[in-house]
Write a protein that holds these residues in place. Sequence first.
Motif, PDB file in Angstrom:
ATOM      1  N   THR B 305       0.778  -4.147   0.518  1.00 57.32           N
ATOM      2  CA  THR B 305       1.666  -3.693  -0.548  1.00 57.32           C
ATOM      3  C   THR B 305       0.917  -3.731  -1.873  1.00 57.32           C
ATOM      4  O   THR B 305       0.464  -4.784  -2.312  1.00 57.32           O
ATOM      5  CB  THR B 305       2.917  -4.586  -0.628  1.00 57.32           C
ATOM      6  N   THR B 306       0.785  -2.562  -2.488  1.00 56.04           N
ATOM      7  CA  THR B 306       0.045  -2.470  -3.744  1.00 56.04           C
ATOM      8  C   THR B 306       0.966  -2.790  -4.909  1.00 56.04           C
ATOM      9  O   THR B 306       2.186  -2.891  -4.751  1.00 56.04           O
ATOM     10  CB  THR B 306      -0.546  -1.058  -3.893  1.00 56.04           C
ATOM     11  N   LEU B 307       0.378  -2.937  -6.099  1.00 58.35           N
ATOM     12  CA  LEU B 307       1.174  -3.432  -7.220  1.00 58.35           C
ATOM     13  C   LEU B 307       2.206  -2.424  -7.725  1.00 58.35           C
ATOM     14  O   LEU B 307       3.038  -2.739  -8.566  1.00 58.35           O
ATOM     15  CB  LEU B 307       0.267  -3.920  -8.371  1.00 58.35           C
ATOM     16  N   MET B 320     -11.650  -4.519   1.180  1.00 57.68           N
ATOM     17  CA  MET B 320     -10.554  -5.282   0.586  1.00 57.68           C
ATOM     18  C   MET B 320     -11.107  -6.451  -0.216  1.00 57.68           C
ATOM     19  O   MET B 320     -12.179  -6.966   0.065  1.00 57.68           O
ATOM     20  CB  MET B 320      -9.645  -5.854   1.689  1.00 57.68           C
ATOM     21  N   ILE B 321     -10.298  -6.855  -1.217  1.00 59.37           N
ATOM     22  CA  ILE B 321     -10.551  -8.116  -1.896  1.00 59.37           C
ATOM     23  C   ILE B 321      -9.536  -9.100  -1.306  1.00 59.37           C
ATOM     24  O   ILE B 321      -8.334  -8.823  -1.296  1.00 59.37           O
ATOM     25  CB  ILE B 321     -10.316  -7.986  -3.411  1.00 59.37           C
ATOM     26  N   SER B 322     -10.047 -10.214  -0.796  1.00 65.00           N
ATOM     27  CA  SER B 322      -9.162 -11.202  -0.200  1.00 65.00           C
ATOM     28  C   SER B 322      -9.393 -12.545  -0.888  1.00 65.00           C
ATOM     29  O   SER B 322     -10.447 -12.781  -1.465  1.00 65.00           O
ATOM     30  CB  SER B 322      -9.464 -11.370   1.298  1.00 65.00           C
ATOM     31  N   ASP B 323      -8.359 -13.397  -0.805  1.00 62.78           N
ATOM     32  CA  ASP B 323      -8.573 -14.762  -1.293  1.00 62.78           C
ATOM     33  C   ASP B 323      -8.754 -15.660  -0.080  1.00 62.78           C
ATOM     34  O   ASP B 323      -9.097 -15.179   1.005  1.00 62.78           O
ATOM     35  CB  ASP B 323      -7.428 -15.198  -2.226  1.00 62.78           C
ATOM     36  N   GLY B 324      -8.479 -16.927  -0.235  1.00 64.78           N
ATOM     37  CA  GLY B 324      -8.696 -17.836   0.878  1.00 64.78           C
ATOM     38  C   GLY B 324      -7.763 -17.575   2.044  1.00 64.78           C
ATOM     39  O   GLY B 324      -8.032 -18.002   3.163  1.00 64.78           O
ATOM     40  N   ARG B 326      -5.414 -14.393   2.261  1.00 62.37           N
ATOM     41  CA  ARG B 326      -4.821 -13.060   2.473  1.00 62.37           C
ATOM     42  C   ARG B 326      -5.553 -12.035   1.613  1.00 62.37           C
ATOM     43  O   ARG B 326      -6.390 -12.368   0.787  1.00 62.37           O
ATOM     44  CB  ARG B 326      -3.339 -13.109   2.088  1.00 62.37           C
ATOM     45  N   ASP B 327      -5.148 -10.780   1.819  1.00 64.11           N
ATOM     46  CA  ASP B 327      -5.708  -9.710   1.002  1.00 64.11           C
ATOM     47  C   ASP B 327      -4.981  -9.675  -0.337  1.00 64.11           C
ATOM     48  O   ASP B 327      -3.769  -9.871  -0.402  1.00 64.11           O
ATOM     49  CB  ASP B 327      -5.529  -8.364   1.705  1.00 64.11           C
ATOM     50  N   VAL B 328      -5.727  -9.425  -1.404  1.00 61.42           N
ATOM     51  CA  VAL B 328      -5.088  -9.377  -2.726  1.00 61.42           C
ATOM     52  C   VAL B 328      -5.294  -8.040  -3.448  1.00 61.42           C
ATOM     53  O   VAL B 328      -4.640  -7.769  -4.447  1.00 61.42           O
ATOM     54  CB  VAL B 328      -5.563 -10.532  -3.633  1.00 61.42           C
ATOM     55  N   ALA B 329      -6.207  -7.193  -2.945  1.00 60.61           N
ATOM     56  CA  ALA B 329      -6.396  -5.887  -3.600  1.00 60.61           C
ATOM     57  C   ALA B 329      -7.148  -4.953  -2.657  1.00 60.61           C
ATOM     58  O   ALA B 329      -7.918  -5.399  -1.802  1.00 60.61           O
ATOM     59  CB  ALA B 329      -7.190  -6.035  -4.904  1.00 60.61           C
ATOM     60  N   ILE B 330      -6.888  -3.654  -2.818  1.00 61.34           N
ATOM     61  CA  ILE B 330      -7.721  -2.654  -2.153  1.00 61.34           C
ATOM     62  C   ILE B 330      -8.886  -2.410  -3.108  1.00 61.34           C
ATOM     63  O   ILE B 330      -8.694  -1.907  -4.219  1.00 61.34           O
ATOM     64  CB  ILE B 330      -6.962  -1.339  -1.906  1.00 61.34           C
ATOM     65  N   ALA B 331     -10.074  -2.783  -2.678  1.00 59.68           N
ATOM     66  CA  ALA B 331     -11.214  -2.763  -3.586  1.00 59.68           C
ATOM     67  C   ALA B 331     -11.400  -1.395  -4.215  1.00 59.68           C
ATOM     68  O   ALA B 331     -11.435  -0.369  -3.532  1.00 59.68           O
ATOM     69  CB  ALA B 331     -12.489  -3.149  -2.825  1.00 59.68           C
ATOM     70  N   GLY B 332     -11.479  -1.393  -5.518  1.00 62.08           N
ATOM     71  CA  GLY B 332     -11.815  -0.175  -6.247  1.00 62.08           C
ATOM     72  C   GLY B 332     -10.696   0.830  -6.351  1.00 62.08           C
ATOM     73  O   GLY B 332     -10.865   1.868  -6.986  1.00 62.08           O
ATOM     74  N   VAL B 333      -9.543   0.534  -5.734  1.00 67.81           N
ATOM     75  CA  VAL B 333      -8.466   1.523  -5.748  1.00 67.81           C
ATOM     76  C   VAL B 333      -7.237   0.973  -6.478  1.00 67.81           C
ATOM     77  O   VAL B 333      -6.829   1.497  -7.505  1.00 67.81           O
ATOM     78  CB  VAL B 333      -8.097   1.974  -4.318  1.00 67.81           C
ATOM     79  N   MET B 334      -6.662  -0.108  -5.947  1.00 64.20           N
ATOM     80  CA  MET B 334      -5.476  -0.657  -6.590  1.00 64.20           C
ATOM     81  C   MET B 334      -5.277  -2.104  -6.177  1.00 64.20           C
ATOM     82  O   MET B 334      -5.564  -2.479  -5.037  1.00 64.20           O
ATOM     83  CB  MET B 334      -4.239   0.165  -6.210  1.00 64.20           C
ATOM     84  N   GLY B 336      -3.066  -5.724  -5.542  1.00 66.63           N
ATOM     85  CA  GLY B 336      -1.923  -6.020  -4.694  1.00 66.63           C
ATOM     86  C   GLY B 336      -0.783  -6.609  -5.501  1.00 66.63           C
ATOM     87  O   GLY B 336      -0.973  -7.208  -6.561  1.00 66.63           O
ATOM     88  N   GLN B 337       0.405  -6.436  -4.943  1.00 67.03           N
ATOM     89  CA  GLN B 337       1.605  -6.955  -5.596  1.00 67.03           C
ATOM     90  C   GLN B 337       1.578  -8.481  -5.639  1.00 67.03           C
ATOM     91  O   GLN B 337       2.075  -9.097  -6.568  1.00 67.03           O
ATOM     92  CB  GLN B 337       2.808  -6.456  -4.789  1.00 67.03           C
ATOM     93  N   ASN B 338       0.935  -9.080  -4.617  1.00 67.60           N
ATOM     94  CA  ASN B 338       0.996 -10.533  -4.453  1.00 67.60           C
ATOM     95  C   ASN B 338       0.177 -11.293  -5.492  1.00 67.60           C
ATOM     96  O   ASN B 338       0.287 -12.495  -5.604  1.00 67.60           O
ATOM     97  CB  ASN B 338       0.549 -10.913  -3.031  1.00 67.60           C
ATOM     98  N   SER B 339      -0.679 -10.604  -6.253  1.00 66.67           N
ATOM     99  CA  SER B 339      -1.561 -11.345  -7.160  1.00 66.67           C
ATOM    100  C   SER B 339      -1.609 -10.725  -8.544  1.00 66.67           C
ATOM    101  O   SER B 339      -2.509 -10.999  -9.317  1.00 66.67           O
ATOM    102  CB  SER B 339      -2.970 -11.390  -6.568  1.00 66.67           C
ATOM    103  N   GLU B 340      -0.680  -9.819  -8.828  1.00 64.16           N
ATOM    104  CA  GLU B 340      -0.756  -9.138 -10.112  1.00 64.16           C
ATOM    105  C   GLU B 340      -0.321 -10.062 -11.255  1.00 64.16           C
ATOM    106  O   GLU B 340       0.335 -11.067 -11.038  1.00 64.16           O
ATOM    107  CB  GLU B 340       0.096  -7.864 -10.091  1.00 64.16           C
ATOM    108  N   VAL B 341      -0.706  -9.672 -12.444  1.00 62.71           N
ATOM    109  CA  VAL B 341      -0.356 -10.449 -13.632  1.00 62.71           C
ATOM    110  C   VAL B 341       1.134 -10.265 -13.925  1.00 62.71           C
ATOM    111  O   VAL B 341       1.640  -9.142 -13.922  1.00 62.71           O
ATOM    112  CB  VAL B 341      -1.206  -9.984 -14.833  1.00 62.71           C
ATOM    113  N   THR B 342       1.850 -11.386 -14.121  1.00 62.18           N
ATOM    114  CA  THR B 342       3.290 -11.330 -14.398  1.00 62.18           C
ATOM    115  C   THR B 342       3.536 -11.983 -15.761  1.00 62.18           C
ATOM    116  O   THR B 342       2.627 -12.599 -16.327  1.00 62.18           O
ATOM    117  CB  THR B 342       4.077 -12.117 -13.325  1.00 62.18           C
TER     118      THR B 342
END
Lengths: 349, 838
Positions: B305-307, B320-324, B326-334, B336-342
């Motif tokens: 799920t993207t932002l 993909m960009i992942s953390d410890g 899960r995935d947090v972003a599609i590299a170079g594209v968009m 993820g909703q789970n790690s965006e700035v709020t």
Amino acid sequence: MLCHRRDFFCVLYVKSMSDDLSALRQEIENAPLGEADAIDAFRIRFLSRKQGVITALMKRIPEIAPDERKAYGQDVNALKQRVEERLEAAQEALTTGSRSNGPALDITLPGRPVPEGSLHPLTETLDLIVHVFSSYGFQIAEGTEVEDDWHNFTALNFPEDHPARDMQDTFFIEEGKTLLRTHTSPVQIRVMKAQNPPVRVIVPGRVYRNEAISYKSYCLFHQVEGLYVDKGVTMADLKQILHAFARTLFGEDVRMRFRPSFFPFTEPSAEVDIWWSDPDLPGGGRWLEILGCGMVDPNVLTAVDIDPEVYTGYAFGMGVERIAMLRYGIDDIRTLYENDVRFLKQFTS
Amino acid sequence: MIISANWLRAYVHHGLDINELENLLTMCGLEVDGVEQIGSDLQGVVIGDVLDTRPHPDADRLTLCSVSLGEGDPIQIVCGAPNVAPGQRVPVATVGTTLQLPDRKNPEQKTAVTLKKVKLRGETSEGMICAEDELGLSDSHDGIMVLPVDAPVGASFAEWLSSRGVSASDYAIDVAITPNRPDAISHIGVARDVAALTASTLLPPEVVVPKPGGAAADLISVEIEAPALCHRYVGMVVTGVTIGESPAWLKQRLTAIGLRPRNNVVDITNFVMHECGQPLHAFDLAAVEGQQIRVRATEREQAFTTLDDKERTLPAGTLMISDGARDVAIAGVMGGQNSEVTPETTDVLIESAWFEPSGIRRTAKALSLQTDASYRFERGVDPTGQAWAAARAAQLMCELAGGTLVDGMVDCHPRPYEARSVRVRASRAASIIGVDIPAGHVETLLGAIGCTAVRIGQPADAGTDAANDPVWDVTLPPYRPDMEREIDVIEEIARLHGYDNIPEPERSAIPNFTPDPDPERTLKSRVRAQLAARGFREIYTNSMQPAERAQSFLTPALPAGQFGKQAVETLNPITTEMAALRTSLLPGALQAIQFNQNHGQQGVRLFEIGRVHVRAHSDRSVIEGFTEMETLLLAASGVWEAQGWLGAARNVDVFDIKGHIEALFAALRLRGVRFVPIESTGPFEQLAEMKYQGTYLGTLGQVLPAQNTAGAPLSGHPVCFAELDWDAVSEAALRHGRVRFAPVSRFPRVDRDLALVVDRHVPVGTLMADIADAGGDLLQDVSVFDVFEGGQLADNERSVAFSLTFGAQRTLRDNEVDEAVGRILKAVATRHGAQLRS
């Protein structure tokens, strides 16, 4: 005249007599018998009891040698008959003829209609473009609309997975293999593979782009591609030939500019604009793009086994629709494919 | 890509007006598609001091304000804003000022209004106290704009704004970026070219780039598991930020290029991307689990799920960009909703990476998701610019969002950039460009775009001196991935020198060649002209048709059907209406006829020469498995001869078309073409194939009305047509070669008429061919002058009257002609039972 001859020598007389009869026959056939006066004069000339020519000939029948007499009599009789026929016909024409009695022919009525045809404006434009470059010694080559990926892209220095391929949205027929050509440039490759330099060709043809149809773009259009590969060909030569082309199509005092652009198969690449006067626009007009061009990329020459260190070349390509639209003031490309007779009839055959 | 003229000026003081700038960009290869003015110049807007306010006597919502403009007496202004109060410094549009006032419902819609002195409910108003939207500064209409108390009363509002880094008016310049110029997809990138061409200095902002490691490396670790797809990943951490609105100048930068401001942190990442071309991503550090970033390619298809709150299906191999965990972003594209700035975010991880272009391109295409980031990555960002961009963003976050930069950074750099250089010969440049550009000038031009050209001598094979014909070793800038080869540098030299400065030669040589008469093309153009002169209008129809229609016209009755049974379909049609290539020109003509009949044309006669396609291999195939041929179509329907004073109207029939085809064959010197009746199928009738010496040349016939031929509608009159295999016709015609003159006979010809009674099923064409055959050399011409049925004839009989012409290069004897007639009578009697009519 006849009397005169007869007095001299009888045999001669008969021979020359038959010559004279044929002269008379011609006179009978050709005399114009339009007016009543002419008819009277004709009757008197041939049939008058006192001075008629035929009357005189008839009177002489008994004088002819017996073995000639029958033939002579028949000939003279035939002449007389012909004279009478003509007189009768002329009299008939005079009394019933339209000229004096019937209604006069009204020459102002329209003539029998001959249908009008026309050549399509794209044909006219294409012929003109081809004419210009033919005059400059370019040969004409054609290719196929269904092409393979190698000729359409790879050999023309389009890298795989490169945004350059986005510039030309492609209709594919077989995934990654066969497609509808997006430009006539693959014919460059085919010509250069088939022929050693110098190569000097233009390539007219139909090309396809997978774009939404609108007033300014259609799913297909026509292109004319040009290619010149030889020793010592420079960008200055390219400017010269395209300027000559622009003068023919858009007038001797056309303003033209070359500006840097990008095509995978040429380097340096340029787009060519002409100045289009329009008093309604701020600045009195605007620059309109008419074609793309450039120096053939060394990779393209290498792909067809031509040594780019020995040969250089230029290439150019233009859209026929675009040029036709400019020339004729057509503002919607779809008009060219609608085939409305009310549109087509504005162009002559 | 939109460039803001004001923003651009921050990096280069070019001194050009907007028209000059537009021209300069276009002429250096950054084509300007359009320029749009944003806001007005605010001429006439001054800073006022609200001295006093009182309610309007006649309107509850209006306030009467006495406003000082510095000099002169205070003026009275009627104001509708609830927040106006004495003591405020406010922007005042005086009488005569023109403002671009927005439509409140649609702020994009603006109308120019010139202020006048008016009376509002009986009270004079000499101007307007303005809100931000009325000044074009934002879309805000939350009351009038209240300025700081130190704003100088009576001063020009525009000048005051610009002293604070805000411009009232700007130009949005729409630049078309060609795929070879990734370096120019930013304001600094464009400024670099402008600086080079105006001999100005490029002024990038001062940024302090931290050293790798430090405290940042303790907060986050980065591991690149797919080094082929990610050559570098820089991470910086800013803590203690307060998420909020961006300052006016930043919002203005973004709105000028069409971006909607969101919050300070996100706005800063966008700002830096458009400033230098490096896409950035801001993660909420608290959402990055395990203080760890991994860059990896997916092994199987998966959902993410993207932002923008959309769940997307990612193909295997997506970077993909992942953390410890899960995935947090599609590299170079968009992201993820789970790690965006709020709004609750306090600590931010700034990502600044270099992703491999073709991988990003594949992902963006597969997801049909092109973002500002993917657009830049797939063209190739500067492989050396990651740390600078991250530091620039961090610096701004500290300045504008109250953050603190954590010392150091993580710089994971498995594939460091290696400096590139290429050898460039001045002689080669001259041989491509066609003009000698002085060596010193070339060096200056290249220097201005970041290349270093060092002379390394002269070409081994050249006898000229090195000063005039040098060879350079040119160091290529990292932000120009398009520059690799000598020719790429030569292009830059030509571009910066200016294509308009390349002179056209006075004369030029062309190769010695043999002019080609091109008989095939000449023939085609003559036939076109003949058909137009005979009353046919040339049409151009779409090659793309619905698949069913293309298939239904691929019949053995028509030219393409001689080659195969399958139409050529595209894999990715625009619509199903255009899914296959035409197999015949007929359906296009039927559509054109229908169109014209619907528009009141009583009679239509058309022709087209064009390509048709069939999926079959043949001796004409250029591409294996595909046959492409040119056909010539004649089609006519409705009135053929119009009603006139000399006669009644007559509709077209198939003999009209046949007459034109015969005239065409005569013009092409194709004598003895046979018209062989064939079985009519589908919508066709009266079909005949044309054969010349056994070769198929085409088909003629008619299409019945009301036969809905697979989507090619046709109503009203039948359409008579002929479609010729133009390739075959042209080949047959050209086989004759050039005309050889035959002396014209001086001897009289002998005419004989024959009326034959024959079974009515015997085709006249066959009779004629047999007569011609039996007549021998003396028979020079045969024509039909009467066909008669009924009367004294039996039911199954008809009488056909032929006119025969005999001749030779001598006087014919009667018995010779009688003999020939005798042979003819015998032949037709034997073969067809034909008898002389008594």
